[in-house]
Design an enzyme around this catalytic site. Sequence first.
Site, short mmCIF file in Angstrom:
data_model
loop_
_atom_site.label_atom_id
_atom_site.label_comp_id
_atom_site.label_asym_id
_atom_site.label_seq_id
_atom_site.Cartn_x
_atom_site.Cartn_y
_atom_site.Cartn_z
N ARG A 1 95.74 -35.81 -5.71
CA ARG A 1 97.00 -36.11 -6.41
C ARG A 1 98.18 -36.07 -5.44
O ARG A 1 99.05 -36.94 -5.46
CB ARG A 1 97.22 -35.16 -7.58
CG ARG A 1 96.24 -35.40 -8.72
CD ARG A 1 96.43 -34.41 -9.86
NE ARG A 1 96.28 -33.06 -9.34
CZ ARG A 1 96.81 -31.98 -9.90
NH1 ARG A 1 97.53 -32.06 -11.00
NH2 ARG A 1 96.61 -30.79 -9.38
N ASN B 1 94.87 -35.19 -13.09
CA ASN B 1 93.45 -34.88 -13.18
C ASN B 1 92.98 -35.07 -14.61
O ASN B 1 93.72 -34.78 -15.55
CB ASN B 1 93.18 -33.44 -12.76
CG ASN B 1 93.24 -33.23 -11.26
OD1 ASN B 1 93.10 -34.16 -10.48
ND2 ASN B 1 93.44 -31.99 -10.84
#
Length: 88
Positions: A18, A36
């Site tokens: 990320r 996520n």
Amino acid sequence: MKCFAIKVYGKVQGVGFRFYTQKTALKLGVKGFVKNERDGSVYIEAKAKADVMEIFVEWAKKGPEWARVDKVSLQDLPMQNFEGFDIR
């Protein structure tokens, strides 16, 4: 402009995916977010010019060096009004 939902499968959680997605998006001028998913994948919504989106998607197919990307799925989205690129 292109707007996609991108789902990345493999060893993509716990490896900085990320963070590096955000870093890459900001460098390229891509707007959207990354998060996520409960199934272990990473979900991205992204908007950019077509040529920039192509570069961004190619990056997502590899990810950061600690990741192992097994599969990437793309789905066209209606144009979104993203301001920046967030980690959610």
